[in-house]
Design a protein around this motif. Structure first.
Motif, PDB file in Angstrom:
ATOM      1  N   ILE A 150       1.210  -1.354   0.433  1.00 13.70           N
ATOM      2  CA  ILE A 150       0.222  -0.257   0.229  1.00 13.70           C
ATOM      3  C   ILE A 150       1.036   1.099  -0.051  1.00 13.70           C
ATOM      4  CG2 ILE A 150      -1.440  -1.347   1.050  1.00 13.70           C
ATOM      5  CD1 ILE A 150      -1.414   0.529   4.299  1.00 13.70           C
ATOM      6  N   ALA A 151       0.237   2.841  -0.697  1.00 13.32           N
ATOM      7  CA  ALA A 151       1.194   3.696  -0.107  1.00 13.32           C
ATOM      8  C   ALA A 151       0.084   5.063  -0.138  1.00 13.32           C
ATOM      9  CB  ALA A 151       2.263   4.067  -1.512  1.00 13.32           C
ATOM     10  N   GLN A 152       0.338   5.831  -0.044  1.00  6.87           N
ATOM     11  CA  GLN A 152      -0.600   7.390   0.115  1.00  6.87           C
ATOM     12  C   GLN A 152      -0.394   7.220  -1.023  1.00  6.87           C
ATOM     13  OE1 GLN A 152       1.305  10.611   2.070  1.00  6.87           O
ATOM     14  NE2 GLN A 152       1.104   9.173   4.167  1.00  6.87           N
ATOM     15  N   ALA A 153      -1.977   7.964  -2.203  1.00  3.67           N
ATOM     16  CA  ALA A 153      -2.338   8.502  -3.091  1.00  3.67           C
ATOM     17  C   ALA A 153      -1.591   9.360  -4.314  1.00  3.67           C
ATOM     18  CB  ALA A 153      -4.008   8.547  -3.740  1.00  3.67           C
ATOM     19  N   GLU A 154      -1.410  10.448  -2.677  1.00  8.13           N
ATOM     20  CA  GLU A 154      -0.883  11.715  -3.891  1.00  8.13           C
ATOM     21  C   GLU A 154       0.591  10.686  -3.988  1.00  8.13           C
ATOM     22  OE1 GLU A 154      -2.054  11.901  -1.733  1.00  8.13           O
ATOM     23  OE2 GLU A 154      -4.273  13.452  -2.289  1.00  8.13           O
ATOM     24  N   ILE A 155       1.470  10.196  -3.313  1.00  5.32           N
ATOM     25  CA  ILE A 155       3.108   9.758  -3.979  1.00  5.32           C
ATOM     26  C   ILE A 155       3.022   8.888  -4.680  1.00  5.32           C
ATOM     27  CG2 ILE A 155       4.508   7.619  -2.480  1.00  5.32           C
ATOM     28  CD1 ILE A 155       4.090   9.421   0.426  1.00  5.32           C
ATOM     29  N   ARG A 156       2.225   7.966  -4.949  1.00  7.11           N
ATOM     30  CA  ARG A 156       1.104   7.003  -6.387  1.00  7.11           C
ATOM     31  C   ARG A 156       0.892   7.269  -7.094  1.00  7.11           C
ATOM     32  NH1 ARG A 156      -2.698   3.036  -5.654  1.00  7.11           N
ATOM     33  NH2 ARG A 156      -3.231   4.674  -3.868  1.00  7.11           N
ATOM     34  N   ALA A 157       0.366   8.305  -7.637  1.00 12.38           N
ATOM     35  CA  ALA A 157       0.226   9.609  -8.432  1.00 12.38           C
ATOM     36  C   ALA A 157       1.478  10.527  -8.779  1.00 12.38           C
ATOM     37  CB  ALA A 157      -0.377  10.414  -8.408  1.00 12.38           C
ATOM     38  N   GLN A 158       2.712  10.478  -7.824  1.00 14.78           N
ATOM     39  CA  GLN A 158       3.771  11.043  -8.908  1.00 14.78           C
ATOM     40  C   GLN A 158       4.992  10.379  -9.278  1.00 14.78           C
ATOM     41  OE1 GLN A 158       4.698  15.049  -7.587  1.00 14.78           O
ATOM     42  NE2 GLN A 158       6.117  14.286  -8.826  1.00 14.78           N
ATOM     43  N   ARG A 159       4.654   9.039  -8.415  1.00 16.13           N
ATOM     44  CA  ARG A 159       6.088   7.971  -9.095  1.00 16.13           C
ATOM     45  C   ARG A 159       5.290   7.353 -10.470  1.00 16.13           C
ATOM     46  NH1 ARG A 159       4.745   4.329  -3.962  1.00 16.13           N
ATOM     47  NH2 ARG A 159       6.642   5.252  -2.637  1.00 16.13           N
ATOM     48  N   ARG A 160       4.247   7.687 -10.736  1.00 20.78           N
ATOM     49  CA  ARG A 160       3.753   7.715 -12.151  1.00 20.78           C
ATOM     50  C   ARG A 160       4.092   8.715 -13.275  1.00 20.78           C
ATOM     51  NH1 ARG A 160      -0.784   3.363 -14.549  1.00 20.78           N
ATOM     52  NH2 ARG A 160       0.925   2.328 -12.690  1.00 20.78           N
ATOM     53  N   PHE A 161       3.817   9.496 -12.442  1.00 25.95           N
ATOM     54  CA  PHE A 161       3.944  11.074 -13.098  1.00 25.95           C
ATOM     55  C   PHE A 161       5.593  11.334 -13.806  1.00 25.95           C
ATOM     56  CE2 PHE A 161       5.398  15.181 -13.881  1.00 25.95           C
ATOM     57  CZ  PHE A 161       4.493  15.855 -14.669  1.00 25.95           C
ATOM     58  N   ASP A 162       6.607  10.602 -12.753  1.00 25.48           N
ATOM     59  CA  ASP A 162       7.945  10.794 -13.008  1.00 25.48           C
ATOM     60  C   ASP A 162       8.201   9.851 -13.741  1.00 25.48           C
ATOM     61  OD1 ASP A 162       8.466  12.343 -10.847  1.00 25.48           O
ATOM     62  OD2 ASP A 162       8.590  11.741  -8.970  1.00 25.48           O
ATOM     63  N   GLU A 163       7.651   8.486 -13.839  1.00 25.50           N
ATOM     64  CA  GLU A 163       7.837   7.145 -14.750  1.00 25.50           C
ATOM     65  C   GLU A 163       7.156   7.941 -15.655  1.00 25.50           C
ATOM     66  OE1 GLU A 163       6.328   3.534 -11.738  1.00 25.50           O
ATOM     67  OE2 GLU A 163       5.136   3.661 -13.669  1.00 25.50           O
ATOM     68  N   MET A 164       6.365   8.065 -16.200  1.00 27.55           N
ATOM     69  CA  MET A 164       5.729   8.288 -17.165  1.00 27.55           C
ATOM     70  C   MET A 164       7.008   9.290 -18.403  1.00 27.55           C
ATOM     71  SD  MET A 164       1.818   8.342 -16.798  1.00 27.55           S
ATOM     72  CE  MET A 164       1.090   8.451 -19.154  1.00 27.55           C
ATOM     73  N   GLN A 165       7.133  10.657 -17.470  1.00 27.90           N
ATOM     74  CA  GLN A 165       8.668  11.473 -17.673  1.00 27.90           C
ATOM     75  C   GLN A 165       9.054  11.043 -18.438  1.00 27.90           C
ATOM     76  OE1 GLN A 165       8.507  15.030 -15.592  1.00 27.90           O
ATOM     77  NE2 GLN A 165       7.022  16.248 -16.861  1.00 27.90           N
ATOM     78  N   ALA A 166       9.939  10.080 -17.009  1.00 24.99           N
ATOM     79  CA  ALA A 166      10.715   9.611 -17.830  1.00 24.99           C
ATOM     80  C   ALA A 166      11.146   8.907 -18.589  1.00 24.99           C
ATOM     81  CB  ALA A 166      10.969   8.780 -16.544  1.00 24.99           C
ATOM     82  N   LYS A 167       9.862   8.242 -19.618  1.00 20.84           N
ATOM     83  CA  LYS A 167       9.959   7.963 -20.947  1.00 20.84           C
ATOM     84  C   LYS A 167       9.623   8.295 -22.367  1.00 20.84           C
ATOM     85  CE  LYS A 167       8.740   3.216 -18.614  1.00 20.84           C
ATOM     86  NZ  LYS A 167       6.900   2.372 -18.262  1.00 20.84           N
ATOM     87  N   GLY A 168       9.369   9.812 -21.515  1.00 17.81           N
ATOM     88  CA  GLY A 168       9.198  10.407 -22.613  1.00 17.81           C
ATOM     89  C   GLY A 168       7.588  10.399 -22.806  1.00 17.81           C
ATOM     90  N   LEU A 169       6.635   9.475 -22.494  1.00 19.54           N
ATOM     91  CA  LEU A 169       5.416  10.749 -22.629  1.00 19.54           C
ATOM     92  C   LEU A 169       4.728  11.121 -21.937  1.00 19.54           C
ATOM     93  CD1 LEU A 169       4.328   6.718 -21.490  1.00 19.54           C
ATOM     94  CD2 LEU A 169       4.350   7.467 -23.550  1.00 19.54           C
ATOM     95  N   THR A 170       3.654  11.720 -22.678  1.00 20.97           N
ATOM     96  CA  THR A 170       2.871  12.990 -21.952  1.00 20.97           C
ATOM     97  C   THR A 170       2.370  12.775 -20.283  1.00 20.97           C
ATOM     98  OG1 THR A 170       2.221  13.588 -23.839  1.00 20.97           O
ATOM     99  CG2 THR A 170       1.454  15.129 -23.019  1.00 20.97           C
ATOM    100  N   ALA A 171       2.692  13.419 -19.335  1.00 19.25           N
ATOM    101  CA  ALA A 171       1.848  13.200 -18.492  1.00 19.25           C
ATOM    102  C   ALA A 171       0.802  14.393 -17.720  1.00 19.25           C
ATOM    103  CB  ALA A 171       2.796  12.711 -17.862  1.00 19.25           C
ATOM    104  N   ASP A 172       0.003  14.351 -16.974  1.00 15.32           N
ATOM    105  CA  ASP A 172      -0.795  15.833 -16.564  1.00 15.32           C
ATOM    106  C   ASP A 172      -0.437  15.101 -14.877  1.00 15.32           C
ATOM    107  OD1 ASP A 172      -2.454  16.850 -15.455  1.00 15.32           O
ATOM    108  OD2 ASP A 172      -3.916  16.752 -16.814  1.00 15.32           O
ATOM    109  N   PHE A 173      -0.702  15.774 -14.094  1.00 10.72           N
ATOM    110  CA  PHE A 173      -0.538  14.956 -12.948  1.00 10.72           C
ATOM    111  C   PHE A 173      -1.946  14.924 -11.996  1.00 10.72           C
ATOM    112  CE2 PHE A 173      -0.808  15.269  -7.857  1.00 10.72           C
ATOM    113  CZ  PHE A 173       0.186  14.262  -7.954  1.00 10.72           C
ATOM    114  N   ASP A 174      -2.697  16.109 -12.395  1.00 10.93           N
ATOM    115  CA  ASP A 174      -3.809  15.908 -12.396  1.00 10.93           C
ATOM    116  C   ASP A 174      -4.745  14.289 -12.471  1.00 10.93           C
ATOM    117  OD1 ASP A 174      -3.609  18.023 -10.329  1.00 10.93           O
ATOM    118  OD2 ASP A 174      -4.148  19.605 -11.594  1.00 10.93           O
ATOM    119  N   ALA A 175      -4.666  14.734 -13.586  1.00 11.58           N
ATOM    120  CA  ALA A 175      -5.415  13.709 -14.454  1.00 11.58           C
ATOM    121  C   ALA A 175      -5.016  11.880 -13.803  1.00 11.58           C
ATOM    122  CB  ALA A 175      -5.234  13.772 -16.241  1.00 11.58           C
TER     123      ALA A 175
END
Ligand code: DC
Length: 226
Positions: A150-175
């Protein structure tokens, strides 16, 4: 001889896939990403427009699913990748469009039944570390070892955002955060095989730990004969 199974269940972006891969490599086991399987089906739904007025086209799925076979593909590095009818999918199943649809697809009874059978069959030929939502509760209640992350939702969203950015994918934190919260809700409240901790699973909150730290915690729990 029966194969060994480690189940790692939990919410999206808790580090399940990174940790499962690491653990599989450490043990010489095969990593089975069950979310991948649901994502492959969701991609087909998108491509073929099997969603009409918010409803999945059950008839189209009923003819498609029996033809959908997952299998292991030997890679040059000695590891096994998962293929679906001969295709190994990559980033095309990780887009926001697929993520937005996949929980609805994963709530479908016919999809779950087909993938459950495929998962059980794939685990017959290899020792596996499987990550998912219902591995320790439904797919393999007799798994040798179970973790629940388990982990807090905001922390998980930030992880996914960073992952997508690192892969050069378009990312929107709020979405991404909205998708994480929505998927938590859908995955844990659906009727069939909802996300929940198995009684005998070891729960770990990964919010404030690095991957290395969580990996060390997992390794501490490994039986000596693994
Ligand atoms: O782990 P993931 O984000 O790739 O999973 C994608 C979706 O698939 C997730 O929203 C829930 C679903 N899923 C599931 O219902 N059961 C599993 N064993 C694995 C994934």
């Amino acid at each position: 001889m029966s194969t060994k199974i480690i189940a790692i269940d939990g919410f999206a972006s808790t580090g399940k896939s990174t940790l499962s891969k690491r653990l599989a490599q450490h043990l010489g086991f095969t990593y089975m990403d069950t979310g991948y399987m649901f994502r492959v089906v969701a991609l087909q739904v998108l491509k073929n427009k099997w969603l009409e007025a918010g409803e999945l086209n059950d008839a189209a799925l009923a003819s498609f699913l029996p033809e959908l076979n997952f299998h292991w593909v030997d890679q040059e590095d000695g590891l096994k990748a998962m293929g679906a009818n001969g295709v190994v999918y990559g980033e095309e199943i990780r887009t926001q469009e697929v993520s937005a649809l996949v929980s609805q697809v994963a709530a479908n009874a016919a999809v779950r039944q087909h993938l459950l059978e495929q998962q059980r069959s794939l685990a017959k030929s290899a020792n596996v570390v499987m990550d998912g939502r219902d591995i320790g509760t439904v797919v393999f209640p007799q798994a040798d070892l179970k973790f629940y992350l388990i982990a807090q939702a905001e922390i998980r969203a930030q992880r996914r955002f960073d992952e997508m950015q690192a892969k050069g994918l378009t990312a929107d934190f709020d979405a991404i955060l909205a998708n994480v919260v929505e998927r938590d809700h859908l995955d844990s409240t659906r009727e069939i095989a909802p996300l929940k901790k198995a009684d005998d699973a070891i729960e770990i909150d990964t919010s404030h730990f690095t991957v290395e730290e969580v990996f060390a915690l997992l390794c501490k729990q490994l039986p000596t004969d693994f």
